[in-house]
Write an enzyme that holds these catalytic residues in place. Structure first.
Site, PDB file in Angstrom:
ATOM      1  N   GLU A 273       0.827  -1.219   0.000  1.00  0.00           N
ATOM      2  CA  GLU A 273       0.000   0.000   0.000  1.00  0.00           C
ATOM      3  C   GLU A 273       0.855   1.260   0.000  1.00  0.00           C
ATOM      4  O   GLU A 273       0.767   2.070   0.914  1.00  0.00           O
ATOM      5  CB  GLU A 273      -0.876   0.023   1.255  1.00  0.00           C
ATOM      6  CG  GLU A 273      -1.724  -1.198   1.490  1.00  0.00           C
ATOM      7  CD  GLU A 273      -2.340  -1.222   2.892  1.00  0.00           C
ATOM      8  OE1 GLU A 273      -1.969  -0.386   3.746  1.00  0.00           O
ATOM      9  OE2 GLU A 273      -3.187  -2.088   3.134  1.00  0.00           O
ATOM     10  N   ARG A 276       2.987   7.797  -0.252  1.00  0.00           N
ATOM     11  CA  ARG A 276       3.937   8.895  -0.422  1.00  0.00           C
ATOM     12  C   ARG A 276       4.935   8.658  -1.554  1.00  0.00           C
ATOM     13  O   ARG A 276       5.166   9.542  -2.380  1.00  0.00           O
ATOM     14  CB  ARG A 276       4.701   9.070   0.888  1.00  0.00           C
ATOM     15  CG  ARG A 276       5.600  10.292   0.914  1.00  0.00           C
ATOM     16  CD  ARG A 276       6.517  10.290   2.149  1.00  0.00           C
ATOM     17  NE  ARG A 276       5.858   9.976   3.381  1.00  0.00           N
ATOM     18  CZ  ARG A 276       5.370  10.875   4.247  1.00  0.00           C
ATOM     19  NH1 ARG A 276       5.489  12.145   4.017  1.00  0.00           N
ATOM     20  NH2 ARG A 276       4.772  10.476   5.359  1.00  0.00           N
ATOM     21  N   CYS A 348      -3.045  34.028  10.407  1.00  0.00           N
ATOM     22  CA  CYS A 348      -2.749  34.696  11.679  1.00  0.00           C
ATOM     23  C   CYS A 348      -2.318  33.709  12.759  1.00  0.00           C
ATOM     24  O   CYS A 348      -2.973  33.588  13.792  1.00  0.00           O
ATOM     25  CB  CYS A 348      -3.971  35.472  12.117  1.00  0.00           C
ATOM     26  SG  CYS A 348      -4.617  36.460  10.773  1.00  0.00           S
TER      27      CYS A 348
HETATM   28  N1  LLP Z   1      -1.380   1.947   4.584  1.00  0.00           N
HETATM   29  C1  LLP Z   1      -1.827   2.373   5.778  1.00  0.00           C
HETATM   30  C2  LLP Z   1      -2.643   1.477   6.596  1.00  0.00           C
HETATM   31  C3  LLP Z   1      -1.503   3.663   6.235  1.00  0.00           C
HETATM   32  O1  LLP Z   1      -1.931   4.080   7.420  1.00  0.00           O
HETATM   33  C4  LLP Z   1      -0.702   4.511   5.413  1.00  0.00           C
HETATM   34  C5  LLP Z   1      -0.366   5.871   5.844  1.00  0.00           C
HETATM   35  C6  LLP Z   1      -0.284   4.017   4.170  1.00  0.00           C
HETATM   36  C7  LLP Z   1      -0.626   2.722   3.788  1.00  0.00           C
HETATM   37  C8  LLP Z   1       0.552   4.825   3.215  1.00  0.00           C
HETATM   38  O2  LLP Z   1       1.793   5.111   3.767  1.00  0.00           O
HETATM   39  P1  LLP Z   1       2.928   5.842   2.896  1.00  0.00           P
HETATM   40  O3  LLP Z   1       3.389   4.877   1.838  1.00  0.00           O
HETATM   41  O4  LLP Z   1       2.309   7.052   2.320  1.00  0.00           O
HETATM   42  O5  LLP Z   1       3.974   6.154   3.876  1.00  0.00           O
HETATM   43  N2  LLP Z   1       0.150  12.875   6.766  1.00  0.00           N
HETATM   44  C9  LLP Z   1       1.426  12.280   7.075  1.00  0.00           C
HETATM   45  C10 LLP Z   1       1.511  10.826   6.677  1.00  0.00           C
HETATM   46  C11 LLP Z   1       0.401   9.959   7.259  1.00  0.00           C
HETATM   47  C12 LLP Z   1       0.494   8.518   6.870  1.00  0.00           C
HETATM   48  C13 LLP Z   1      -0.681   7.753   7.359  1.00  0.00           C
HETATM   49  N3  LLP Z   1      -0.789   6.391   6.932  1.00  0.00           N
HETATM   50  C14 LLP Z   1       2.520  13.113   6.424  1.00  0.00           C
HETATM   51  O6  LLP Z   1       2.231  14.118   5.793  1.00  0.00           O
HETATM   52  O7  LLP Z   1       3.697  12.792   6.572  1.00  0.00           O
END
Ligand code: LLP
Length: 428
Positions: A273, A276, A348
């Site tokens: 999954e 990013r 602000c």
């Molecule tokens: N699968 C699950 C169950 C997750 O909770 C997440 C991310 C992903 C996949 C995807 O993860 P990635 O490959 O994107 O690392 N808003 C935060 C990041 C939150 C990630 C939450 N879960 C930021 O801007 O760094």
């Protein structure tokens, strides 16, 4: 080569000058490179070639329909965490049987929607959720394929707010409890356990936590099988980090080698999954400088570069102290002097900053800048704070671009609101 590069002194997205997008669409605006999305996808797909794996793009990182569709056309599945994301995945053309549904708080209505769509699998995170899903699925005369999300108690060594695999985090079921819950699940009406899921956090830049978590997952698979339970699918989550500053990103090939080693001999199909790593570097936030303000009214003191983007458009610096690269759209002369500035938004709150003490080439009011690596967790985390409408999203492909979400008109936003009857009368 990066999709965002200078050509004859001007920054381009693929073959489109960013200054042209700013002039025609306005700022702030998110700009995505379709080529960069596709090449990030290929990086994963090539590294995993030959493995039985479904790559489910984690929509939470960027759920613009055009982005999802770009991946869907490459064969992507989707990892969704709400009925809204499910709708988006389906609307973008992701086949239902390539959709996994994650999250600790699925409601019964969301479960019913996902069952109606015929998704591949629910990643179940607790016993109460399991009971609810059994009730909803059996009530509909359906059987839900589930993976139990295991909490492996592994430190992902990332920012505390995006660590998910420690025992004290709200996610998953403790590894020791998995065999009992799995056995129980296999007897529940409307439930068919197919495997395990694990996700330990985001922006990981070290493979070791993955290794540990996957090893614990494999051990649990063996324990389940020893107890006579059937396990055939492993969802190993997302989490691969990207370069914001000086991080050395994990190469998909190295990650794939870890996946291979951890799952060798288990004879399981895999799901991953990533969010990013597929989108971060494919997007920038294009913004214009409103004012340059010298705190003491003269040069040499603290200098604020005030831009038209704000924390409501991109909250990562405010929320996680995230560092994003910033570049001017007009290429600075080589050897241009650098001055230390604070790059701030108009909201602000003192936390409305994008970069503190950042050495930047000379910048004047009216200049265009890009905040880079903003394709992940950028537009999706935006809000309307300070009555700033959501900004447009633009996708570039070669020499053309399309507005894939127009700027939200403020009157539309206000038009969503209703005055209660007792406020209809005018003032006395
Ligand atoms: N699968 C699950 C169950 C997750 O909770 C997440 C991310 C992903 C996949 C995807 O993860 P990635 O490959 O994107 O690392 N808003 C935060 C990041 C939150 C990630 C939450 N879960 C930021 O801007 O760094």
């Amino acid at each position: 080569m990066s999709a965002f590069a200078y050509r004859s002194g001007a920054l381009f997205a693929e073959s489109v000058p960013l200054a042209r997008i700013a002039a025609e669409v306005g700022t702030p605006a998110y700009v995505y490179s379709s080529g960069a999305l596709e090449s990030a996808w290929r990086g994963f797909a090539d590294a995993l070639a030959g493995m039985k794996v479904t790559i489910c793009f984690a929509l939470k990182a960027n759920s613009n329909l055009a982005v999802i569709r770009t991946f869907a056309l490459q064969g992507a599945g989707a990892d969704v965490v709400s009925a809204g994301e499910l709708e988006r995945a389906l609307a973008a053309g992701v086949p239902a049987d390539k959709i996994v549904y994650s999250g600790v708080g699925k409601t019964e209505a969301e479960m019913a929607a996902a069952l109606a769509a015929g998704i591949m699998q629910f990643n179940v995170e607790s016993e109460p959720e399991l009971a609810a899903l059994s009730k909803v699925a059996a009530g509909r005369g359906q059987v839900a394929s589930i993976a139990l999300r295991m909490n492996p108690d592994v430190d992902a060594q990332t920012h505390a707010k995006i660590t998910t695999g420690r025992a004290h985090n709200k996610f998953g079921i403790a590894a020791e409890r998995i065999p009992a819950v799995y056995a129980h699940a296999s007897k529940l009406p409307g439930i068919k356990p197919v495997g395990l899921a694990v996700h330990i956090g985001s922006q990981l830049t070290d493979l070791e936590p993955f290794r540990l978590a996957f090893r614990r997952t494999a051990e649990t698979v063996r324990a389940l099988r020893a107890a006579g339970l059937n396990v055939r699918r492993l969802d190993l989550g997302g989490g691969l980090g990207v370069t914001y500053r000086a991080e050395v990103p994990l190469r998909p090939a190295d990650y794939a080698a870890v996946l291979r080693a951890a799952t060798q001999g288990l004879d399981c199909t895999l799901v991953i999954e990533p969010g990013r790593a597929l989108v971060a570097e494919a997007g920038v936030l294009l913004t214009r400088v409103i004012y340059v303000k010298d705190a003491d009214g003269k040069e040499g003191g603290r200098r604020f570069v005030i831009i038209d983007a704000a924390m409501n458009d991109l909250i990562r610096p405010m929320l996680y102290d995230a560092w994003h690269p910033v570049r001017p759209v007009t290429e600075p002369a080589s050897g241009a002097p650098l001055a230390v500035v604070d790059l701030v938004g108009p909201i602000c709150e003192s936390g409305d900053t994008f970069a503190l003490d950042r050495p930047m080439p000379p910048i004047s009011a009216g200049d265009l800048l890009v905040i880079e690596a903003a394709g992940a967790y950028g537009a999706v985390m935006a809000s309307g704070y300070n009555s700033r409408p959501l900004v447009p999203e633009v996708m570039v492909k070669g020499g053309e671009y399309a507005v894939v979400r127009p700027r939200q008109p403020i009157l539309d936003v206000i038009g969503q609101e209703r005055l209660p009857e007792w406020l209809h009368a005018g003032p006395p």
